[in-house]
Design a protein around this motif. Structure first.
Motif, mmCIF file in Angstrom:
data_model
loop_
_atom_site.group_PDB
_atom_site.id
_atom_site.type_symbol
_atom_site.label_atom_id
_atom_site.label_comp_id
_atom_site.label_asym_id
_atom_site.label_seq_id
_atom_site.Cartn_x
_atom_site.Cartn_y
_atom_site.Cartn_z
ATOM 1 N N THR A 41 42.102 29.383 29.566
ATOM 2 C CA THR A 41 40.802 29.916 29.146
ATOM 3 C C THR A 41 40.280 30.878 30.213
ATOM 4 O OG1 THR A 41 39.535 28.153 30.204
ATOM 5 C CG2 THR A 41 40.187 27.789 27.913
ATOM 6 N N VAL A 42 39.369 31.740 29.800
ATOM 7 C CA VAL A 42 38.712 32.659 30.728
ATOM 8 C C VAL A 42 37.236 32.265 30.768
ATOM 9 C CG1 VAL A 42 38.160 35.066 31.239
ATOM 10 C CG2 VAL A 42 40.329 34.495 30.130
ATOM 11 N N ASP A 43 36.810 31.710 31.888
ATOM 12 C CA ASP A 43 35.411 31.298 31.981
ATOM 13 C C ASP A 43 34.533 32.466 32.433
ATOM 14 O OD1 ASP A 43 35.446 31.422 34.818
ATOM 15 O OD2 ASP A 43 35.888 29.284 35.002
ATOM 16 N N GLU A 44 33.247 32.216 32.475
ATOM 17 C CA GLU A 44 32.270 33.267 32.799
ATOM 18 C C GLU A 44 32.503 33.888 34.174
ATOM 19 O OE1 GLU A 44 28.966 35.763 32.110
ATOM 20 O OE2 GLU A 44 30.175 34.550 30.757
ATOM 21 N N SER A 45 32.784 33.066 35.173
ATOM 22 C CA SER A 45 32.979 33.602 36.524
ATOM 23 C C SER A 45 34.246 34.460 36.591
ATOM 24 C CB SER A 45 33.014 32.489 37.570
ATOM 25 O OG SER A 45 34.118 31.644 37.371
ATOM 26 N N GLU A 46 35.294 34.040 35.879
ATOM 27 C CA GLU A 46 36.521 34.841 35.845
ATOM 28 C C GLU A 46 36.275 36.172 35.137
ATOM 29 O OE1 GLU A 46 39.736 31.157 35.760
ATOM 30 O OE2 GLU A 46 38.928 31.911 33.877
ATOM 31 N N ARG A 47 35.545 36.118 34.036
ATOM 32 C CA ARG A 47 35.233 37.337 33.291
ATOM 33 C C ARG A 47 34.440 38.314 34.153
ATOM 34 N NH1 ARG A 47 31.230 39.514 30.929
ATOM 35 N NH2 ARG A 47 29.852 37.742 31.196
ATOM 36 N N LYS A 48 33.501 37.802 34.929
ATOM 37 C CA LYS A 48 32.700 38.662 35.810
ATOM 38 C C LYS A 48 33.569 39.347 36.848
ATOM 39 C CE LYS A 48 28.246 36.403 35.332
ATOM 40 N NZ LYS A 48 27.168 35.666 35.988
ATOM 41 N N GLN A 49 34.532 38.616 37.404
ATOM 42 C CA GLN A 49 35.409 39.209 38.413
ATOM 43 C C GLN A 49 36.303 40.293 37.811
ATOM 44 O OE1 GLN A 49 35.137 38.731 41.745
ATOM 45 N NE2 GLN A 49 33.348 37.603 41.044
ATOM 46 N N VAL A 50 36.844 40.029 36.625
ATOM 47 C CA VAL A 50 37.672 41.032 35.950
ATOM 48 C C VAL A 50 36.831 42.269 35.644
ATOM 49 C CG1 VAL A 50 38.987 41.534 33.853
ATOM 50 C CG2 VAL A 50 39.328 39.360 35.052
ATOM 51 N N ASN A 51 35.613 42.065 35.158
ATOM 52 C CA ASN A 51 34.729 43.199 34.877
ATOM 53 C C ASN A 51 34.375 43.960 36.141
ATOM 54 O OD1 ASN A 51 34.706 42.833 32.122
ATOM 55 N ND2 ASN A 51 32.825 41.633 32.124
ATOM 56 N N ARG A 52 34.213 43.254 37.236
ATOM 57 C CA ARG A 52 33.933 43.906 38.529
ATOM 58 C C ARG A 52 35.075 44.848 38.912
ATOM 59 N NH1 ARG A 52 34.563 40.513 43.715
ATOM 60 N NH2 ARG A 52 34.245 42.098 45.283
ATOM 61 N N LEU A 53 36.309 44.395 38.707
ATOM 62 C CA LEU A 53 37.467 45.235 39.006
ATOM 63 C C LEU A 53 37.555 46.406 38.031
ATOM 64 C CD1 LEU A 53 40.011 45.861 40.605
ATOM 65 C CD2 LEU A 53 41.235 44.269 39.092
ATOM 66 N N PHE A 54 37.371 46.145 36.735
ATOM 67 C CA PHE A 54 37.431 47.220 35.742
ATOM 68 C C PHE A 54 36.356 48.281 36.011
ATOM 69 C CE2 PHE A 54 39.534 44.447 32.246
ATOM 70 C CZ PHE A 54 40.762 44.607 32.852
ATOM 71 N N ASP A 55 35.174 47.850 36.401
ATOM 72 C CA ASP A 55 34.107 48.807 36.740
ATOM 73 C C ASP A 55 34.537 49.689 37.909
ATOM 74 O OD1 ASP A 55 32.508 47.780 34.726
ATOM 75 O OD2 ASP A 55 31.236 46.602 36.085
ATOM 76 N N ALA A 56 35.142 49.085 38.923
ATOM 77 C CA ALA A 56 35.600 49.850 40.090
ATOM 78 C C ALA A 56 36.677 50.855 39.687
ATOM 79 C CB ALA A 56 36.117 48.906 41.171
ATOM 80 N N ILE A 57 37.561 50.451 38.767
ATOM 81 C CA ILE A 57 38.594 51.375 38.275
ATOM 82 C C ILE A 57 37.945 52.528 37.515
ATOM 83 C CG2 ILE A 57 40.532 51.612 36.663
ATOM 84 C CD1 ILE A 57 41.293 48.676 37.486
ATOM 85 N N GLN A 58 37.014 52.223 36.625
ATOM 86 C CA GLN A 58 36.336 53.263 35.843
ATOM 87 C C GLN A 58 35.586 54.249 36.724
ATOM 88 O OE1 GLN A 58 33.930 51.172 32.870
ATOM 89 N NE2 GLN A 58 35.165 52.219 31.331
ATOM 90 N N LEU A 59 35.001 53.756 37.795
ATOM 91 C CA LEU A 59 34.235 54.618 38.693
ATOM 92 C C LEU A 59 35.117 55.367 39.685
ATOM 93 C CD1 LEU A 59 31.253 52.194 39.378
ATOM 94 C CD2 LEU A 59 31.212 54.300 37.997
ATOM 95 N N GLY A 60 36.413 55.116 39.640
ATOM 96 C CA GLY A 60 37.347 55.803 40.537
ATOM 97 C C GLY A 60 37.421 55.185 41.923
ATOM 98 N N ARG A 61 36.845 53.999 42.086
ATOM 99 C CA ARG A 61 36.872 53.332 43.389
ATOM 100 C C ARG A 61 38.197 52.611 43.618
ATOM 101 N NH1 ARG A 61 30.890 50.884 42.728
ATOM 102 N NH2 ARG A 61 29.766 52.816 43.100
ATOM 103 N N VAL A 62 38.897 52.301 42.528
ATOM 104 C CA VAL A 62 40.205 51.654 42.615
ATOM 105 C C VAL A 62 41.160 52.474 41.767
ATOM 106 C CG1 VAL A 62 41.560 49.579 42.087
ATOM 107 C CG2 VAL A 62 39.240 49.353 42.998
ATOM 108 N N LYS A 63 42.291 52.812 42.338
ATOM 109 C CA LYS A 63 43.330 53.582 41.639
ATOM 110 C C LYS A 63 44.450 52.646 41.211
ATOM 111 C CE LYS A 63 41.443 57.564 42.530
ATOM 112 N NZ LYS A 63 40.513 58.086 41.581
ATOM 113 N N ILE A 64 45.013 52.923 40.048
ATOM 114 C CA ILE A 64 46.158 52.172 39.557
ATOM 115 C C ILE A 64 47.410 52.917 40.004
ATOM 116 C CG2 ILE A 64 47.349 51.313 37.505
ATOM 117 C CD1 ILE A 64 44.538 51.444 36.110
ATOM 118 N N VAL A 65 48.314 52.217 40.698
ATOM 119 C CA VAL A 65 49.547 52.826 41.198
ATOM 120 C C VAL A 65 50.751 52.038 40.686
ATOM 121 C CG1 VAL A 65 48.443 53.782 43.255
ATOM 122 C CG2 VAL A 65 49.484 51.526 43.364
ATOM 123 N N ASP A 66 51.913 52.667 40.737
ATOM 124 C CA ASP A 66 53.149 52.014 40.270
ATOM 125 C C ASP A 66 53.658 51.002 41.237
ATOM 126 O OD1 ASP A 66 53.155 53.459 37.955
ATOM 127 O OD2 ASP A 66 54.446 55.019 38.755
#
Length: 66
Positions: A41-66
C-alpha cells in the motif's frame, strides 16, 4: 491514520538524498518504487514524499539520468 514521515524513514531519506544530489538514476527509481510498494500500500506519508520528488523534477531541481 499514519504519522508524517520522519527523518530516518528510508523513503524520506532517499527522497532527500535525491533532491540534494539533484539527479535520479533508473536504479534509484527502482529502489524508491521497491520501498514505497514494500507493504503493498501507499500511505499518506509515502505519497507526500513521492510528490515532493516529482515536484522537484517538474521544477528542474532534479534531473533524470540513465
Amino acid at each position: 491514520m499514519s504519522s508524517p514521515a520522519q527523518p530516518g524513514c528510508p523513503i524520506t531519506d532517499l527522497v532527500s538524498q535525491l533532491i540534494q544530489a539533484r539527479i535520479i538514476t533508473q536504479a534509484q527509481y527502482q529502489e524508491l518504487t521497491t520501498l514505497v510498494l514494500a507493504d503493498g500500500t501507499v500511505d499518506e506519508s509515502e505519497r507526500k514524499q513521492v510528490n515532493r520528488l516529482f515536484d522537484a523534477i517538474q521544477l528542474g531541481r532534479v534531473k533524470i539520468v540513465d
